[in-house]
Design a protein around this motif. Sequence first.
Motif, PDB file in Angstrom:
ATOM      1  N   TRP A 348       0.824  -1.202   0.000  1.00 39.38           N
ATOM      2  CA  TRP A 348       0.000   0.000   0.000  1.00 39.38           C
ATOM      3  C   TRP A 348       0.864   1.260   0.000  1.00 39.38           C
ATOM      4  O   TRP A 348       1.885   1.345   0.677  1.00 39.38           O
ATOM      5  CB  TRP A 348      -0.915   0.020   1.217  1.00 39.38           C
ATOM      6  CG  TRP A 348      -2.092  -0.917   1.095  1.00 39.38           C
ATOM      7  CD1 TRP A 348      -2.124  -2.086   0.398  1.00 39.38           C
ATOM      8  CD2 TRP A 348      -3.368  -0.772   1.706  1.00 39.38           C
ATOM      9  NE1 TRP A 348      -3.336  -2.695   0.533  1.00 39.38           N
ATOM     10  CE2 TRP A 348      -4.142  -1.901   1.336  1.00 39.38           C
ATOM     11  CE3 TRP A 348      -3.942   0.168   2.519  1.00 39.38           C
ATOM     12  CZ2 TRP A 348      -5.442  -2.086   1.760  1.00 39.38           C
ATOM     13  CZ3 TRP A 348      -5.244  -0.007   2.955  1.00 39.38           C
ATOM     14  CH2 TRP A 348      -5.995  -1.118   2.566  1.00 39.38           C
ATOM     15  N   SER A 349       0.419   2.260  -0.737  1.00 43.27           N
ATOM     16  CA  SER A 349       1.116   3.546  -0.764  1.00 43.27           C
ATOM     17  C   SER A 349       0.754   4.348   0.486  1.00 43.27           C
ATOM     18  O   SER A 349      -0.196   4.022   1.208  1.00 43.27           O
ATOM     19  CB  SER A 349       0.699   4.334  -2.002  1.00 43.27           C
ATOM     20  OG  SER A 349      -0.678   4.680  -1.916  1.00 43.27           O
ATOM     21  N   THR A 350       1.502   5.414   0.716  1.00 41.72           N
ATOM     22  CA  THR A 350       1.230   6.285   1.865  1.00 41.72           C
ATOM     23  C   THR A 350      -0.183   6.846   1.794  1.00 41.72           C
ATOM     24  O   THR A 350      -0.879   6.952   2.808  1.00 41.72           O
ATOM     25  CB  THR A 350       2.252   7.439   1.900  1.00 41.72           C
ATOM     26  OG1 THR A 350       3.565   6.892   1.954  1.00 41.72           O
ATOM     27  CG2 THR A 350       2.023   8.335   3.103  1.00 41.72           C
ATOM     28  N   LYS A 351      -0.623   7.191   0.575  1.00 41.77           N
ATOM     29  CA  LYS A 351      -1.963   7.746   0.397  1.00 41.77           C
ATOM     30  C   LYS A 351      -3.033   6.729   0.792  1.00 41.77           C
ATOM     31  O   LYS A 351      -4.000   7.066   1.493  1.00 41.77           O
ATOM     32  CB  LYS A 351      -2.144   8.173  -1.064  1.00 41.77           C
ATOM     33  CG  LYS A 351      -3.490   8.815  -1.350  1.00 41.77           C
ATOM     34  CD  LYS A 351      -3.587   9.238  -2.819  1.00 41.77           C
ATOM     35  CE  LYS A 351      -4.963   9.848  -3.113  1.00 41.77           C
ATOM     36  NZ  LYS A 351      -5.086  10.252  -4.538  1.00 41.77           N
ATOM     37  N   HIS A 352      -2.860   5.473   0.352  1.00 44.92           N
ATOM     38  CA  HIS A 352      -3.845   4.438   0.691  1.00 44.92           C
ATOM     39  C   HIS A 352      -3.812   4.111   2.180  1.00 44.92           C
ATOM     40  O   HIS A 352      -4.840   3.768   2.773  1.00 44.92           O
ATOM     41  CB  HIS A 352      -3.592   3.172  -0.132  1.00 44.92           C
ATOM     42  CG  HIS A 352      -4.065   3.275  -1.545  1.00 44.92           C
ATOM     43  ND1 HIS A 352      -3.209   3.512  -2.592  1.00 44.92           N
ATOM     44  CD2 HIS A 352      -5.312   3.210  -2.083  1.00 44.92           C
ATOM     45  CE1 HIS A 352      -3.898   3.565  -3.726  1.00 44.92           C
ATOM     46  NE2 HIS A 352      -5.183   3.395  -3.448  1.00 44.92           N
ATOM     47  N   LEU A 353      -2.622   4.197   2.787  1.00 43.50           N
ATOM     48  CA  LEU A 353      -2.494   3.874   4.208  1.00 43.50           C
ATOM     49  C   LEU A 353      -3.147   4.919   5.099  1.00 43.50           C
ATOM     50  O   LEU A 353      -3.503   4.624   6.243  1.00 43.50           O
ATOM     51  CB  LEU A 353      -1.015   3.748   4.590  1.00 43.50           C
ATOM     52  CG  LEU A 353      -0.315   2.445   4.220  1.00 43.50           C
ATOM     53  CD1 LEU A 353       1.184   2.571   4.436  1.00 43.50           C
ATOM     54  CD2 LEU A 353      -0.874   1.279   5.037  1.00 43.50           C
ATOM     55  N   ARG A 354      -3.300   6.148   4.584  1.00 45.53           N
ATOM     56  CA  ARG A 354      -3.807   7.231   5.437  1.00 45.53           C
ATOM     57  C   ARG A 354      -5.166   6.897   6.040  1.00 45.53           C
ATOM     58  O   ARG A 354      -5.436   7.199   7.205  1.00 45.53           O
ATOM     59  CB  ARG A 354      -3.878   8.526   4.638  1.00 45.53           C
ATOM     60  CG  ARG A 354      -4.445   9.692   5.443  1.00 45.53           C
ATOM     61  CD  ARG A 354      -4.219  11.021   4.760  1.00 45.53           C
ATOM     62  NE  ARG A 354      -2.821  11.381   4.756  1.00 45.53           N
ATOM     63  CZ  ARG A 354      -2.355  12.531   4.272  1.00 45.53           C
ATOM     64  NH1 ARG A 354      -3.174  13.410   3.746  1.00 45.53           N
ATOM     65  NH2 ARG A 354      -1.068  12.789   4.286  1.00 45.53           N
ATOM     66  N   ASP A 355      -6.034   6.258   5.251  1.00 48.52           N
ATOM     67  CA  ASP A 355      -7.365   5.904   5.772  1.00 48.52           C
ATOM     68  C   ASP A 355      -7.280   4.890   6.900  1.00 48.52           C
ATOM     69  O   ASP A 355      -8.158   4.844   7.764  1.00 48.52           O
ATOM     70  CB  ASP A 355      -8.242   5.351   4.644  1.00 48.52           C
ATOM     71  CG  ASP A 355      -8.619   6.422   3.633  1.00 48.52           C
ATOM     72  OD1 ASP A 355      -8.595   7.611   4.010  1.00 48.52           O
ATOM     73  OD2 ASP A 355      -8.909   6.073   2.471  1.00 48.52           O
ATOM     74  N   LEU A 356      -6.212   4.072   6.881  1.00 56.56           N
ATOM     75  CA  LEU A 356      -6.046   3.077   7.942  1.00 56.56           C
ATOM     76  C   LEU A 356      -5.384   3.639   9.197  1.00 56.56           C
ATOM     77  O   LEU A 356      -5.477   3.045  10.263  1.00 56.56           O
ATOM     78  CB  LEU A 356      -5.186   1.911   7.435  1.00 56.56           C
ATOM     79  CG  LEU A 356      -5.873   0.791   6.654  1.00 56.56           C
ATOM     80  CD1 LEU A 356      -4.864  -0.298   6.345  1.00 56.56           C
ATOM     81  CD2 LEU A 356      -7.041   0.205   7.436  1.00 56.56           C
ATOM     82  N   ARG A 357      -4.717   4.787   9.055  1.00 55.69           N
ATOM     83  CA  ARG A 357      -3.941   5.319  10.168  1.00 55.69           C
ATOM     84  C   ARG A 357      -4.778   5.576  11.416  1.00 55.69           C
ATOM     85  O   ARG A 357      -4.294   5.405  12.543  1.00 55.69           O
ATOM     86  CB  ARG A 357      -3.235   6.625   9.765  1.00 55.69           C
ATOM     87  CG  ARG A 357      -2.114   6.439   8.761  1.00 55.69           C
ATOM     88  CD  ARG A 357      -0.920   5.746   9.386  1.00 55.69           C
ATOM     89  NE  ARG A 357       0.173   5.618   8.428  1.00 55.69           N
ATOM     90  CZ  ARG A 357       1.014   4.621   8.397  1.00 55.69           C
ATOM     91  NH1 ARG A 357       0.889   3.621   9.257  1.00 55.69           N
ATOM     92  NH2 ARG A 357       1.984   4.574   7.513  1.00 55.69           N
ATOM     93  N   LYS A 358      -6.008   6.017  11.226  1.00 55.52           N
ATOM     94  CA  LYS A 358      -6.838   6.297  12.397  1.00 55.52           C
ATOM     95  C   LYS A 358      -7.147   5.024  13.181  1.00 55.52           C
ATOM     96  O   LYS A 358      -7.483   5.080  14.365  1.00 55.52           O
ATOM     97  CB  LYS A 358      -8.130   7.005  11.990  1.00 55.52           C
ATOM     98  CG  LYS A 358      -9.114   6.175  11.206  1.00 55.52           C
ATOM     99  CD  LYS A 358     -10.364   6.991  10.904  1.00 55.52           C
ATOM    100  CE  LYS A 358     -11.429   6.153  10.213  1.00 55.52           C
ATOM    101  NZ  LYS A 358     -10.993   5.653   8.905  1.00 55.52           N
ATOM    102  N   ASP A 359      -7.038   3.862  12.524  1.00 55.72           N
ATOM    103  CA  ASP A 359      -7.296   2.585  13.193  1.00 55.72           C
ATOM    104  C   ASP A 359      -6.054   2.030  13.890  1.00 55.72           C
ATOM    105  O   ASP A 359      -6.137   1.033  14.608  1.00 55.72           O
ATOM    106  CB  ASP A 359      -7.802   1.545  12.180  1.00 55.72           C
ATOM    107  CG  ASP A 359      -9.160   1.926  11.610  1.00 55.72           C
ATOM    108  OD1 ASP A 359      -9.938   2.549  12.339  1.00 55.72           O
ATOM    109  OD2 ASP A 359      -9.416   1.599  10.437  1.00 55.72           O
ATOM    110  N   MET A 360      -4.885   2.652  13.635  1.00 56.91           N
ATOM    111  CA  MET A 360      -3.628   2.236  14.280  1.00 56.91           C
ATOM    112  C   MET A 360      -3.082   3.443  15.056  1.00 56.91           C
ATOM    113  O   MET A 360      -2.805   4.475  14.462  1.00 56.91           O
ATOM    114  CB  MET A 360      -2.569   1.842  13.248  1.00 56.91           C
ATOM    115  CG  MET A 360      -2.953   0.876  12.188  1.00 56.91           C
ATOM    116  SD  MET A 360      -1.574   0.809  10.993  1.00 56.91           S
ATOM    117  CE  MET A 360      -2.133  -0.485   9.897  1.00 56.91           C
TER     118      MET A 360
END
Length: 532
Positions: A348-360
Amino acid sequence: MTMLEVKDLRVSFRQDGESVEAVRGVSFTVDRGETVALVGESGSGKSVTALSTVSLLPASATITGDITYDGQQMVGADERMLRKVRGNDISFIFQEPMTSLNPLHTLERQLAESLALHQGIAGEGARARIVELMTKVGIRDPESRLGAYPHQLSGGQRQRVMIAMALANKPDILIADEPTTALDVTIQAQILELLAELKKSEDMGLLFITHDLGIVQRIADKVCVMKDGEIVEAGPVDEIFANPQHPYTRKLLSARAVGAPDPVDADAPVMAETEHLKVWFPIQRGFFRRTVGHIKAVNDATISVRAGETLGIVGESGSGKTTVALAIMRLIASEGGITFDGQDVRGWSTKHLRDLRKDMQIVFQDPFGSLSPRMTCEQIIAEGLGVHGKPDGREERDLVAEVMEEVGLDPATMDRYPHEFSGGQRQRIAIARAMILRPKLVVLDEPTSALDMTVQVQIVDLLRALQRKYGLAYLFISHDLHVVRAMSHKIMVMKAGDVVEQGAAKELFENPQTEYTRNLLAAAPDLIDHPD
């Protein structure tokens, strides 16, 4: 024979035109060959009392009472006499050696400075004495270490250098101020054993300052319990531990994280897992930065943690504990499989990971260092909302107030700055910052090691309550085995980048399979006194 006698010591500080009393009527003695422990929580006056013995307090301090060393009055003594006693007759070992050692000077130069100042020893004579001291404190191959700088040593080695510096002039009294708090459990045990051996061989008096009563029981002859600048109870260690009289002493003795987390639901989904995770950092040299080798931080880690479950990760400094967590959160590069909430996130790219960041989310060890001193409590907690958005369009201040209440903070204090809170409150702010986004996985990186024992218990209870309420998955990294036992469903033991053992927490503590795990547990023998 009494070497140090303190009678009715009172210390006050001038602050904003007023006098604030930090130590009130403290009295105790330290005999030759005896270990006396000053115990209490942060702010109880332990360190101020110790620093008063040789007038190392700032000019804003006023010291009254009597402090006699070997019959000499230290209160009001002239600077010439104090310089002779400091570092020569009475030596100090401080909590964090990295801040006590000069990062720009070699070990030889720093040790030689004390010998030259107090004994006039220089040249080959000084070098021979330095090698002798380094050998005495257990530094291997000391000749090869003479030219090393503090950053080139491990935490345990730096603390041994501090002890060597303190012993350089053969002091009568050694004052150790929280000398093992920042160390791994096995290194802590080694340092305590070393201090006990040196006290006996050098026939010194030892004044040991700590907030950990487990250490006191192992090393001290007498204990003085301090609270709000006063000694509330004192006596032989065995008597105080067997029959504490003061409520505060009983509170300290019971302040140990015990119990176990709630069981995990049988159908709880896997929140994060890795398969043969590897993290190697390249060593690059030369003009073209060619890779000539690797630092093998993590070699092969296969783990999983479910919703509502805590995986405790233990091991000495440099074993790879934090690296595993950072790799799972995709904050550092790695090889091998990483799955989060059922999704393979390796490519996953940084952009795609951003949506997951709030869950981690992650909570760090030092609550003061991880909070911006220029931001209010509200701004710190709400920072993630500015990146990931507010749920249900609610007002930011209402969300902050809600999460502050949840972590045991008064919402009325949200406009204060970090320095206006205690250590335990600052850690609650850090936890609130993580929880306001309602994450699914939280990495807890040594979240209690900088806190007093009573505050540790409160934070552990809070973390278990939040896990119970929201079904959080935790990666809990710590060297405190009592806290790990109280928090974890499963435990993974790491050493030098390798996973040496993992399994259910209860089974691992009761029946460790590897020699390394047995050594870790043996370094904290009072674990057996606090069963789940």
